[in-house]
Design a protein around this motif. Structure first.
Motif, short mmCIF file in Angstrom:
data_model
loop_
_atom_site.label_atom_id
_atom_site.label_comp_id
_atom_site.label_asym_id
_atom_site.label_seq_id
_atom_site.Cartn_x
_atom_site.Cartn_y
_atom_site.Cartn_z
N ILE A 90 0.86 -1.18 0.00
CA ILE A 90 0.00 0.00 0.00
C ILE A 90 0.90 1.23 0.00
O ILE A 90 1.65 1.45 0.95
N PRO A 91 0.84 2.02 -1.06
CA PRO A 91 1.68 3.22 -1.07
C PRO A 91 1.24 4.14 0.07
O PRO A 91 0.06 4.26 0.37
N GLU A 92 2.20 4.77 0.67
CA GLU A 92 1.90 5.70 1.74
C GLU A 92 1.19 6.92 1.16
O GLU A 92 1.49 7.35 0.05
N HIS A 93 0.26 7.43 1.93
CA HIS A 93 -0.42 8.64 1.47
C HIS A 93 0.55 9.82 1.55
O HIS A 93 1.27 9.96 2.53
N PRO A 94 0.55 10.67 0.53
CA PRO A 94 1.46 11.80 0.54
C PRO A 94 1.26 12.67 1.78
O PRO A 94 2.21 13.29 2.28
N ALA A 95 0.02 12.70 2.28
CA ALA A 95 -0.27 13.55 3.41
C ALA A 95 0.04 12.87 4.75
O ALA A 95 -0.08 13.47 5.80
N GLN A 96 0.43 11.60 4.66
CA GLN A 96 0.62 10.81 5.87
C GLN A 96 1.96 11.16 6.53
O GLN A 96 2.96 11.35 5.84
N ARG B 229 -15.93 21.78 3.96
CA ARG B 229 -14.60 21.50 3.42
C ARG B 229 -14.75 20.35 2.45
O ARG B 229 -15.74 19.60 2.49
N GLN B 230 -13.77 20.20 1.56
CA GLN B 230 -13.91 19.23 0.49
C GLN B 230 -12.89 18.10 0.64
O GLN B 230 -11.73 18.36 0.94
N GLU B 231 -13.37 16.89 0.45
CA GLU B 231 -12.50 15.72 0.58
C GLU B 231 -12.54 14.92 -0.70
O GLU B 231 -13.60 14.74 -1.29
N PRO B 273 -8.77 7.52 5.77
CA PRO B 273 -8.67 8.54 6.82
C PRO B 273 -7.55 9.55 6.59
O PRO B 273 -7.54 10.61 7.20
N HIS B 274 -6.62 9.21 5.70
CA HIS B 274 -5.50 10.12 5.49
C HIS B 274 -5.77 11.19 4.44
O HIS B 274 -4.92 12.05 4.20
N GLU B 275 -6.92 11.12 3.76
CA GLU B 275 -7.15 12.10 2.71
C GLU B 275 -7.21 13.51 3.29
O GLU B 275 -7.79 13.74 4.35
N PRO B 276 -6.61 14.46 2.60
CA PRO B 276 -6.60 15.84 3.13
C PRO B 276 -7.96 16.52 2.92
O PRO B 276 -8.80 16.03 2.17
N HIS B 277 -8.15 17.60 3.61
CA HIS B 277 -9.35 18.43 3.42
C HIS B 277 -8.94 19.71 2.72
O HIS B 277 -7.90 20.27 3.02
N TRP B 278 -9.78 20.14 1.82
CA TRP B 278 -9.46 21.36 1.08
C TRP B 278 -10.57 22.37 1.28
O TRP B 278 -11.71 22.01 1.56
N GLN B 279 -10.27 23.61 1.09
CA GLN B 279 -11.33 24.61 1.05
C GLN B 279 -11.19 25.52 -0.16
O GLN B 279 -12.12 26.23 -0.49
N ASP B 280 -10.06 25.45 -0.83
CA ASP B 280 -9.83 26.32 -1.97
C ASP B 280 -9.89 25.48 -3.25
O ASP B 280 -9.13 24.52 -3.38
#
Lengths: 104, 394, 481
Positions: A90-96, B229-231, B273-280
Motif C-alpha cells: 500500500i503506497p503511503e499517502h502523501p499527506a501521511q 470543506r472538500q474531501e 482517513p489520510h485524505e486531506p481536506h481542502w477549502q480552496d
C-alpha cells in the motif's frame, strides 16, 4: 455511407450512427457521449475508439479536433484482477506522517 | 435535452441555479413544475460532471437520526416513481443495503438503529453473521459480528438521473447552459440581483447555489461563510459480469462499500482517513491514487473472496462537500433575500437531492417554512444545535 | 469447427479442453492462436449486436475473443499462454437482445436506437420495474469466477499481503517505456540509473522481432527490400550497443500499465505487478494499430501490422498456403508482406500510400498481386475463414479503373497510420490534444512544433520526454531512425 454498419467502439458495439444520433439528442460533450453510448468503457478503455470519436465529434461540431477535451483516461490502462492489486504494497499517502501506520 | 454550450445567456431570469448536478437539476425541475418560468441552470463543465457523476449511486434509509430517516424515506418514495415521472429510465433497483460490522462494540448501536428505523416504518432487520449468507451467499462472514439489512434501499444510475431531470427540465422550458462558469453573484442592499457568468450577466431575483464542492467558494462571493470543506473520495468499477450481487454491501468498520450495477460491474469505494481536506478550489486534486486501488482490492477480497480474480477496470475520484455534522446545508441566509444554498451533503447528495430539491422548490415558490429545511439551515452551526448521524460511511 | 488437424509430428503438444472437446495443440503459443490453427476463428459475440469476434490486436486491448479459462471469465485469449489440461469454454453465446432481435439488428438497428433503454418502458412504474427485472439478466459478460479458483487465489493473495513480494522496482533517474529504436536511442543517452521496459521479451521491440523472423526465413528476399534490410541493420546495431550501458536495466516482457501521481508507473510482467518511480519518463511506447472506419471494420481476420508481428513471431501463427491481403503503405506494409510471403502465404497487395519504388519493383519481380489506385470501402466476413474486402477507385488515381473490386483472403492486414500511444502520460498529467496531422493524441505543445523530440514538465516537477512514434507522424519518416 452506411454508418450503421461502421463500428466505432467494438467493445460496446457502438456504431457511427449511434454516436451521431446521441449527439443530435443533446449529448454534445465527449464525456456525456461516452456515458450515453458506452463508447470507450469496455476492455480496451478507448484505445480503439477515442481518437476516432474525437475526430467525428469535430466533424459534428464543425470545430478543430485539437480543441475538443478528451475524456478522462482513467488508470489502469488494462484491467487488473483484485488479487494482483492486493499483492502490491500500500503506497503511503502523501499527506501521511512518515511514521504513519495504515490500518486497513 | 439540449444543453446549450454556446451563445449568450439570457439577460434576465426568474431563477438561476448554479450547478448542473442532481441538486441544481432536481430543484430546477421542481421549480418549473410549480409554475416558475424562465429558469436557468448554469453548469461549469457538463451535466453531472461534478460529484453526481462520480458517486456510487446508492440510496439508503438506514440512518440513526429520525430526521435523516424521514428524508431518506421520502427520497426512496421519489426514486421508486422517478422513471415514470421523468419519462426516463433511471435504473433504480431496490436490491437492499447490507450494513455490516466487524466490531462487537457496534452491535448495540446497530440494534438501536434498527429499532428507530422500524418505528419510522423502515423495514430494516438485524442479522446474525450467518444470516447474511441468505442475502449475499459468497460473503466471507468469519470476521463479521452483525449486520442490518433493509430490502427497500437501492441504487440508481447517477447519469441517467441527471439526464432524466435535464430532459424533463427542457420540456418545461428550463434553459441549461453547460461549459459556462459563474464568476460572481450580484447583490445590492440585502437582495440578490443575479449572476455574472463568463458569457454575460443574468439578472434574477432568485439564485440557488447548488455548486457542490464549489458551493463554499461561490457563497463567499456574497459574504456567506459556509463551514464546508472538500474531501477526495475514490471509487472504481470492475469488468461487467452476469448478475451475482443484489444489495449494496457497506462496512461501518473499514468504510468499504460495493454493489453491482445494472451493467454488471462491481461499483465500489473505500474511505481513506489520510485524505486531506481542502477549502480552496485551486487545491482540488481528483487524480487517482494507486493507494486506493490496493486498499480497495485487499478489503474487497477479504469480504468477498469470489471477486479475487475479477478485474478492476478503471478508478476515479470525486469530491465530498463535507459539513461539520455531515448533514446538508439548506435554505437561505438572513439579510440576503433571494439567495439560497443546497449543499454540504457530505457524500449523500445523490440519495437526498431529489427530495431536498422538492422541499426547497416548495419553500422558494410558496414562502412557507419547512421544518426540515429550518433544522438544516446554516444558522445551526452558530446555535450549536448539531445532531450527528453514526452511519457516515465511505 | 471445420478441422482438427494434428500438429506436425515431433513438435511438443498440449491437450486442452474446449467446450468439452479435447484438442491437441502446438505448445508454446497463445490460446487464441492455438484455436485459430484449429480453424476456430469466431468464438465470441459482441454483446449487443452479436457480431462475430476474433483475435484482433493480439495484445489484450480489445474485447474480442474473451473466453472462460480454468474457471475465470473474460480471459483475453490472445495473451494467455497454453498449458496442458487447460479448460476453456465459450461464454454467453446469447446476446444482450437475444437471438431473434439479433437477426433484426443485423438488418439495421433502427428498431433499437441508441439509448432506447433509457427512453422505453418507463411508464407506468410497475412496467418500469418489470423491464428492469428482465433486462438485468441480459447484462454483463461472463459469470463470477469459480469458487475453486477463489480458494486457490486467496491464500496466495493473503500471503502476498502479509509478506509483500518485491513489488517495488525502486527509484530511477529515467524510465524508458519502449525499447524500440527511439527507446534504445534514449536509453543510450541516459547517464543515471535507467529502467528500460518493453512489452516484447527482447530489446528492439516488436518490429525488430519481425525483421529477425524475416531474416531467419529461407526465402526472405530481404535483399530485394532495401528499407527493410536497412531497418534491421540499424536496430541490430542499437541493440548491440545496449550492454555497454551498465546504468541501464532492461526489463523485457514488461508493460507500463498505469501512471499514478505521485507513485510512479505501474508495471506488469506476466501476472506480476511492480511499481517504479522516476524523475524523467521517456515515452517511447510506439503506436497502436489503426484499422479505420469502414463498414465491416470489426470483421474477424482483419489485423493491423503490429498484431500480425505478434501473431507470427510470438505465437507462430500458421499461414502456409493461406491467402493474405495487405492494404496500405510504408515500412510496416512491406514488412508484413515480406514476412507473410516468407512464411508461405500467397500475397495480394493494395498500395494506398505512395513511395518505396524499389519495394514495388520487388513485388512485381516476386509476382505478388499488386493493385494501386484503390480505396478500401468495405470488408465482409465470409463464414469463419475468409474476409472479403471491397475496394473502390480512388479519385484522381492513374491507371485503368473498374467500378468496384472484390478481393478475398484468409486474412487481411490494414497498415494504416498508427495511433501514437498516449495513456500513461495523460494519467501522469500531460496535456494532450488530438492533432489530426499527427494521427492521434499527442502533447498539445506539438501543435506549434515540427521538431523531433518533445519534453514536458509535469505538475510536481517530473519530466516526460516524448520520442519516436508517440510523437505521431512527422514531416519526415522517423520510424526507422
Amino acid at each position: 455511407m452506411n454508418d450503421n454498419r461502421i463500428i466505432l467502439c467494438r467493445c460496446e458495439d457502438v456504431t457511427l450512427r449511434d454516436f451521431r444520433q446521441a449527439y443530435a439528442e443533446g449529448f454534445t460533450e465527449l464525456e456525456s457521449l461516452k456515458r450515453y453510448t458506452g463508447l470507450g468503457t469496455g476492455f480496451c478503455q478507448g484505445k480503439g475508439c477515442l481518437s476516432e470519436a474525437v475526430l467525428e465529434l469535430a466533424v459534428l461540431r464543425d470545430a478543430d479536433p485539437a480543441g475538443i477535451r478528451l475524456t478522462n483516461i482513467r488508470p489502469p490502462a488494462e484491467p487488473l484482477t483484485f488479487a494482483q492489486l492486493a499483492g502490491l504494497d500500500i503506497p503511503e499517502h502523501p499527506a501521511q506522517a512518515d511514521t504513519g501506520e495504515d490500518q486497513s | 435535452m439540449i444543453p446549450l454550450s454556446q451563445g449568450p445567456v439570457p439577460a434576465t431570469a426568474d431563477a438561476v441555479l448554479v450547478g448542473g448536478g442532481i441538486n441544481g437539476l432536481a430543484t430546477a425541475y421542481e421549480l418549473a413544475r410549480r409554475g416558475l418560468k424562465n429558469i436557468v441552470v448554469i453548469e461549469q463543465n457538463y451535466i453531472g460532471s461534478g460529484s453526481t457523476g462520480r458517486c456510487g449511486g446508492g440510496i439508503r434509509q438506514q440512518w440513526t437520526t429520525a430526521e435523516n430517516i424521514r428524508l431518506a424515506q421520502e427520497s426512496v418514495a421519489l426514486y421508486e416513481k422517478m422513471s415514470a415521472e421523468l419519462g426516463y429510465q433511471v435504473f433504480f433497483r431496490q436490491g437492499g443495503y447490507l450494513m455490516i460490522t466487524e466490531s462487537e462494540a457496534d452491535l448495540p448501536a446497530l440494534r438501536e438503529a434498527v429499532a428507530l428505523q422500524n418505528r419510522c416504518s423502515v423495514p430494516t432487520e438485524f442479522l446474525q453473521p450467518a444470516e447474511c449468507l441468505k442475502i449475499v451467499p459468497e460473503l466471507d462472514v468469519s470476521r463479521l459480528k452483525g449486520a442490518t439489512f433493509c430490502p427497500r434501499d437501492g441504487t440508481a444510475y447517477p447519469f441517467a438521473v441527471v439526464w432524466g431531470y435535464a430532459r424533463a427540465c427542457h420540456r418545461l422550458g428550463v434553459k441549461i447552459f453547460i461549459r459556462t462558469a459563474v464568476r460572481d453573484i450580484l447583490s445590492d442592499d440585502g437582495r440578490v440581483l443575479g449572476v455574472e457568468t463568463d458569457r454575460g450577466r443574468i439578472s434574477a431575483p432568485v439564485v440557488v447555489n447548488c455548486a457542490g464542492p464549489w458551493a463554499r467558494h461561490l457563497a463567499a462571493k456574497v459574504g456567506v461563510e459556509l463551514p464546508n470543506r472538500q474531501e477526495r473520495h475514490e471509487i472504481m468499477v470492475s469488468e461487467s459480469l452476469k448478475p451475482f450481487l443484489d444489495p449494496m454491501v457497506i462496512s461501518i468498520t473499514n468504510g468499504i462499500y460495493f454493489s453491482q450495477s445494472l451493467r454488471g460491474e462491481i461499483v465500489g469505494g473505500i474511505g481513506d482517513p489520510h485524505e486531506p481536506h481542502w477549502q480552496d478550489p485551486a487545491d482540488f486534486d481528483t487524480r487517482s491514487q494507486l493507494r486506493f486501488a490496493v486498499r480497495f482490492a485487499r478489503a474487497l477480497i477479504q469480504l468477498y473472496p469470489r471477486a479475487a480474480e475479477v478485474r478492476l477496470m478503471r478508478q476515479w475520484a470525486g469530491l465530498y462537500d463535507v459539513t461539520p455534522d455531515h448533514r446538508p446545508i439548506l435554505g437561505g441566509v438572513p439579510g440576503l433575500g433571494g439567495y439560497y444554498h443546497i449543499c454540504g451533503f457530505s457524500g449523500h447528495g445523490f440519495m437526498l437531492g431529489p427530495v431536498t430539491g422538492r422541499r426547497m422548490a416548495a419553500q422558494i415558490t410558496t414562502g412557507h417554512p419547512d421544518e426540515i429545511i429550518n433544522s438544516l439551515s446554516l444558522s445551526r452551526f452558530e446555535n450549536g444545535d448539531l445532531q450527528t448521524d453514526a452511519f457516515v460511511v465511505g | 469447427m471445420a478441422q482438427n488437424p494434428a500438429p506436425a509430428a515431433g513438435l511438443p503438444t498440449v491437450a486442452i479442453t474446449f467446450d468439452g472437446e479435447t484438442l491437441n495443440c502446438r505448445a508454446g503459443t497463445s490460446l487464441a492462436v492455438a484455436l485459430w490453427d484449429q480453424g476456430i476463428r469466431h468464438l465470441s459475440h459482441s454483446h449487443k449486436f452479436g457480431r462475430p469476434r476474433g483475435v484482433t490486436c493480439a495484445r489484450g486491448h480489445c474485447t474480442n475473443f474473451l473466453l472462460r479459462v480454468d474457471g475465470v471469465p473474460n480471459v483475453r485469449s490472445c495473451e494467455t499462454p497454453l498449458h496442458d489440461g487447460m479448460v476453456v469454454a465459450t461464454q454467453d453465446t446469447g446476446t444482450f437482445y437475444g437471438a431473434p432481435m439479433q437477426k433484426m439488428l443485423a438488418l439495421g438497428s433502427a428498431w433499437f436506437p441508441v439509448g432506447f433503454y433509457y427512453k422505453w418502458f418507463t411508464r407506468p412504474a410497475t412496467l418500469s420495474r418489470f423491464f428492469l427485472d428482465r433486462i438485468r439478466p441480459m447484462t454483463g459478460v461472463g459469470r463470477l469466477p469459480d469458487a475453486a479458483r477463489a480458494a486457490r487465489a486467496l491464500p496466495a493473495a493473503a500471503e502476498a499481503a502479509a509478506t509483500p513480494p518485491q513489488t517495488d522496482l525502486g527509484q530511477f533517474e529515467t524510465i524508458v517505456v519502449g525499447a524500440g529504436p527511439s527507446g534504445l536511442r534514449a536509453a543510450a543517452e541516459c547517464a543515471g540509473t535507467t529502467l528500460l521496459l518493453d512489452d516484447h521479451v527482447a530489446a528492439g521491440g516488436q518490429r525488430l522481432a519481425a525483421l529477425r523472423e524475416l531474416a531467419s526465413c529461407r526465402d526472405s528476399h530481404l535483399g530485394r527490400f532495401p528499407t527493410l534490410a536497412a531497418a534491421l541493420e540499424r536496430l541490430e546495431a542499437a541493440v548491440a550497443r545496449l550492454p555497454a550501458h551498465d546504468n541501464v536495466r532492461f526489463l523485457g516482457g514488461a508493460r507500463a500499465i498505469a501512471g499514478y501521481h505521485p507513485d510512479g508507473v505501474l508495471v506488469r510482467r506476466g501476472s506480476e505487478l511492480m511499481v517504479a518511480r522516476f524523475k524523467t519518463l521517456v515515452w517511447a511506447a510506439g503506436a497502436l494499430d489503426t484499422i479505420g472506419l469502414f463498414p465491416g471494420n470489426d470483421t474477424p481476420g482483419l489485423f493491423g501490422p503490429r498484431a500480425l508481428y505478434r501473431l507470427l513471431t510470438r505465437d507462430g501463427l500458421e499461414v502456409d498456403g493461406k491467402h493474405a491481403l495487405i492494404v496500405g503503405g510504408g515500412l510496416d506494409f512491406w514488412l508484413s508482406a515480406a514476412l507473410l510471403a516468407a512464411r508461405g502465404a500467397a500475397i495480394s497487395l493494395v498500395v494506398t500510400e505512395g513511395g518505396c519504388q524499389s519495394e514495388v519493383a520487388a513485388a512485381v519481380d516476386l509476382k505478388w498481386a499488386l493493385n494501386t489506385g484503390l480505396k478500401l470501402d468495405e470488408v465482409r466476413g465470409n463464414g469463419q475463414h475468409m474476409v472479403q474486402a471491397v475496394f473502390v477507385p480512388r479519385r484522381n488515381a492513374p491507371g485503368p479503373l473498374g467500378s468496384h473490386m472484390h478481393l478475398e483472403a484468409d486474412l487481411a492486414v490494414i497498415c494504416g497510420r498508427g495511433k501514437p500511444a498516449y495513456d500513461i502520460p495523460y494519467q501522469l498529467g500531460a496535456d494532450l490534444a488530438l492533432l489530426p496531422e499527427r494521427g492521434g493524441f499527442v502533447p498539445r505543445a506539438l501543435a506549434a512544433s515540427t521538431t523531433g523530440d518533445l519534453e514536458l514538465t509535469l505538475p510536481g516537477g517530473a519530466r516526460i520526454l516524448y520520442a519516436g512514434e508517440t510523437l505521431g507522424h512527422l514531416p519526415t519518416d522517423q520510424v526507422s531512425r
